[in-house]
Design an enzyme around this catalytic site. Structure first.
Site, PDB file in Angstrom:
ATOM      1  N   ASP A 125      43.192  22.951 -42.991  1.00 15.91           N
ATOM      2  CA  ASP A 125      42.304  24.127 -43.026  1.00 15.91           C
ATOM      3  C   ASP A 125      43.063  25.450 -43.038  1.00 15.91           C
ATOM      4  O   ASP A 125      42.709  26.360 -43.782  1.00 15.91           O
ATOM      5  CB  ASP A 125      41.338  24.096 -41.828  1.00 15.91           C
ATOM      6  CG  ASP A 125      40.300  22.995 -41.958  1.00 15.91           C
ATOM      7  OD1 ASP A 125      40.226  22.371 -43.032  1.00 15.91           O
ATOM      8  OD2 ASP A 125      39.562  22.755 -40.984  1.00 15.91           O
TER       9      ASP A 125
ATOM     10  N   ASP B 204      43.537  21.280 -33.713  1.00 19.29           N
ATOM     11  CA  ASP B 204      42.891  21.366 -35.020  1.00 19.29           C
ATOM     12  C   ASP B 204      43.410  22.689 -35.584  1.00 19.29           C
ATOM     13  O   ASP B 204      43.484  23.686 -34.856  1.00 19.29           O
ATOM     14  CB  ASP B 204      41.371  21.427 -34.822  1.00 19.29           C
ATOM     15  CG  ASP B 204      40.624  21.417 -36.145  1.00 19.29           C
ATOM     16  OD1 ASP B 204      39.910  20.449 -36.403  1.00 19.29           O
ATOM     17  OD2 ASP B 204      40.755  22.401 -36.919  1.00 19.29           O
ATOM     18  N   SER B 205      43.767  22.720 -36.847  1.00 17.50           N
ATOM     19  CA  SER B 205      44.435  23.931 -37.337  1.00 17.50           C
ATOM     20  C   SER B 205      43.519  25.148 -37.346  1.00 17.50           C
ATOM     21  O   SER B 205      43.974  26.273 -37.523  1.00 17.50           O
ATOM     22  CB  SER B 205      45.057  23.702 -38.713  1.00 17.50           C
ATOM     23  OG  SER B 205      44.082  23.729 -39.718  1.00 17.50           O
ATOM     24  N   SER B 206      42.226  24.951 -37.098  1.00 18.45           N
ATOM     25  CA  SER B 206      41.320  26.105 -36.944  1.00 18.45           C
ATOM     26  C   SER B 206      41.702  26.915 -35.710  1.00 18.45           C
ATOM     27  O   SER B 206      41.316  28.082 -35.587  1.00 18.45           O
ATOM     28  CB  SER B 206      39.875  25.639 -36.793  1.00 18.45           C
ATOM     29  OG  SER B 206      39.593  24.654 -37.743  1.00 18.45           O
TER      30      SER B 206
ATOM     31  N   THR C 129      42.790  41.064 -54.511  1.00 21.47           N
ATOM     32  CA  THR C 129      41.578  40.689 -55.247  1.00 21.47           C
ATOM     33  C   THR C 129      40.909  39.430 -54.686  1.00 21.47           C
ATOM     34  O   THR C 129      41.579  38.536 -54.175  1.00 21.47           O
ATOM     35  CB  THR C 129      41.878  40.485 -56.748  1.00 21.47           C
ATOM     36  OG1 THR C 129      40.696  39.995 -57.392  1.00 21.47           O
ATOM     37  CG2 THR C 129      43.022  39.516 -57.003  1.00 21.47           C
ATOM     38  N   GLN C 130      39.581  39.404 -54.809  1.00 24.69           N
ATOM     39  CA  GLN C 130      38.828  38.203 -54.422  1.00 24.69           C
ATOM     40  C   GLN C 130      39.045  37.069 -55.427  1.00 24.69           C
ATOM     41  O   GLN C 130      38.742  35.914 -55.140  1.00 24.69           O
ATOM     42  CB  GLN C 130      37.333  38.522 -54.360  1.00 24.69           C
ATOM     43  CG  GLN C 130      36.975  39.481 -53.264  1.00 24.69           C
ATOM     44  CD  GLN C 130      35.506  39.890 -53.267  1.00 24.69           C
ATOM     45  OE1 GLN C 130      34.674  39.239 -53.889  1.00 24.69           O
ATOM     46  NE2 GLN C 130      35.211  40.958 -52.578  1.00 24.69           N
TER      47      GLN C 130
ATOM     48  N   THR D 118      44.012  16.322 -39.061  1.00 25.93           N
ATOM     49  CA  THR D 118      43.459  15.004 -39.400  1.00 25.93           C
ATOM     50  C   THR D 118      44.524  13.930 -39.568  1.00 25.93           C
ATOM     51  O   THR D 118      44.329  12.783 -39.178  1.00 25.93           O
ATOM     52  CB  THR D 118      42.670  15.125 -40.726  1.00 25.93           C
ATOM     53  OG1 THR D 118      41.664  16.103 -40.534  1.00 25.93           O
ATOM     54  CG2 THR D 118      42.027  13.822 -41.124  1.00 25.93           C
TER      55      THR D 118
HETATM   56  N1  ASP Z   1      40.092  20.469 -39.373  1.00 29.92           N
HETATM   57  C1  ASP Z   1      41.326  19.826 -39.734  1.00 29.92           C
HETATM   58  C2  ASP Z   1      42.453  20.816 -39.487  1.00 29.92           C
HETATM   59  O1  ASP Z   1      42.687  21.687 -40.271  1.00 29.92           O
HETATM   60  C3  ASP Z   1      41.309  19.389 -41.154  1.00 29.92           C
HETATM   61  C4  ASP Z   1      42.596  18.775 -41.615  1.00 29.92           C
HETATM   62  O2  ASP Z   1      43.392  18.318 -40.814  1.00 29.92           O
HETATM   63  O3  ASP Z   1      42.848  18.732 -42.810  1.00 29.92           O
HETATM   64  O4  ASP Z   1      43.107  20.702 -38.475  1.00 29.92           O
END
Ligand code: ASP
Length: 344
Positions: A92, A59-61, A277-278, A15
């Protein structure tokens, strides 16, 4: 000759580096060559600030092991030329990447500060400006020519966290990260207050970058009502080398017989089972309750107060080093980069 401190900003995406398209109104990454147009304040900083931008930006996903290797290589290639590194990264999966860099960069003696934002730099209320500028200040900070924070950290909303201790806990607030089991390394107010006693000390050894990662790992989160077929499917996954078992409380699991039998089957297949642990705070203590006694008996090891993000990074890194299972298990239970607290 210019004696100014040099900082390399590495832009991976997320972002922070976005701006609103004038025509469509949609957010899209801006060209980082124009960073000084977006952030003229950077010119006021008394440092040489260079930028390396990934292409494509992600996007870090979409983060993955091969991207981590590329990121570590950028740092390795530029290590001698810069005093510090700032990595602009989506929030993320930032805690995973910061954890991973902490393991890949052995003998790190310079600051590597991850930061990002919840609102893009191109928006008026963006939290990115302060995060970015303070991250640069932290990366550049020295005392007697020695960096103040020579480790991998995350700077977000006035707090500096150890990278392998933090996790993202809020998708909305500017204060998006927490580090429950380890106190913050620094706080930024009018001044940046460093907690020197919490920060890793440099060892002045040569940087060693570990680039072989093994992602034959799984995270299995237990829940009341979990079915044997689900656990069996994970244990039976082809080529699996390790399971991070996210347990309840201080490392407890349902005492149903089938569960321990499945975990035993995993052990017989040579799979490491790492009990974390959770809970976001506190530590695993196998054998404290009857509900974890059997796990200790079949050789399941505990991760103390490690986060799942750091456990995953540590496993991919250690499995990549191709040691015996026993050696790997010994190192898993030892703090290598300040990622866990043993014996509390
Ligand atoms: N979806 C975005 C990412 O992790 C959110 C962010 O940048 O904070 O790339």
């Amino acid at each position: 000759m210019d004696n100014k401190t040099s900082i390399l900003v590495i832009y991976t995406g997320g972002t922070i580096g976005m701006t609103k398209d004038q025509q469509t109104g949609a957010l899209r990454p801006f060209n980082f060559d124009r960073i000084y147009t977006q952030m003229p304040e950077l010119r006021e900083m008394d440092y040489v600030i260079d930028c390396h931008s990934f292409d494509p930006l992600i996007d870090s996903s979409d983060m993955n092991p091969s991207f981590w290797v590329q990121l570590a290589e950028v740092i390795e290639k530029n290590y001698e030329s810069y005093e510090g590194f700032v990595i602009l990264h989506g929030s993320d999966t930032m805690a995973y990447s910061a954890s991973m860099m902490s393991f890949m960069l052995e003998n790190l003696n310079k600051p590597v500060v991850f930061t990002g934002s919840q609102l893009p730099l191109g928006m008026l209320r963006s939290d990115g400006r302060e995060n970015f500028i303070t991250a640069i200040e932290i990366a550049a900070a020295t005392i007697d020519d020695t960096p103040v924070v020579p480790e991998v950290s995350i700077y977000f909303e006035n707090q500096l966290y150890r990278g392998n201790r933090a996790h993202k806990f809020n998708a909305e607030h500017f204060e998006a990260f927490l580090s429950v089991n380890y106190p913050v390394l620094a706080e930024a107010g009018v001044h940046i207050k460093y907690h020197h006693e919490r920060i890793l000390k440099p060892n002045f050894k040569k940087l060693k970058v570990h680039k072989t990662l093994n992602n034959n790992v799984a995270v299995l989160k237990l829940f009341p009502g979990i079915r044997e077929e689900v656990v069996a499917a994970v244990v039976g996954a082809e080529g699996l080398k390790a399971i991070i078992l996210e347990t309840f409380g201080s490392g407890n699991a349902p005492t149903e017989r089938w569960l321990i039998e499945q975990l035993k089957r995993a052990r017989e297949k040579g799979i490491i089972v790492f009990n974390v642990t959770q809970c976001k705070g506190g530590s695993v203590e196998i054998g404290k309750y009857a509900a974890s006694l059997d796990m200790g008996k079949i050789g399941i090891i505990g991760g103390y107060d490690i986060t799942t993000e750091a456990a995953l990074a540590k496993l991919m890194y250690l499995l990549g080093r191709n040691m015996s299972r026993e050696e790997t298990e010994v190192l898993l239970q030892k703090p290598l980069r300040g990622e866990m607290t043993v014996g509390q």
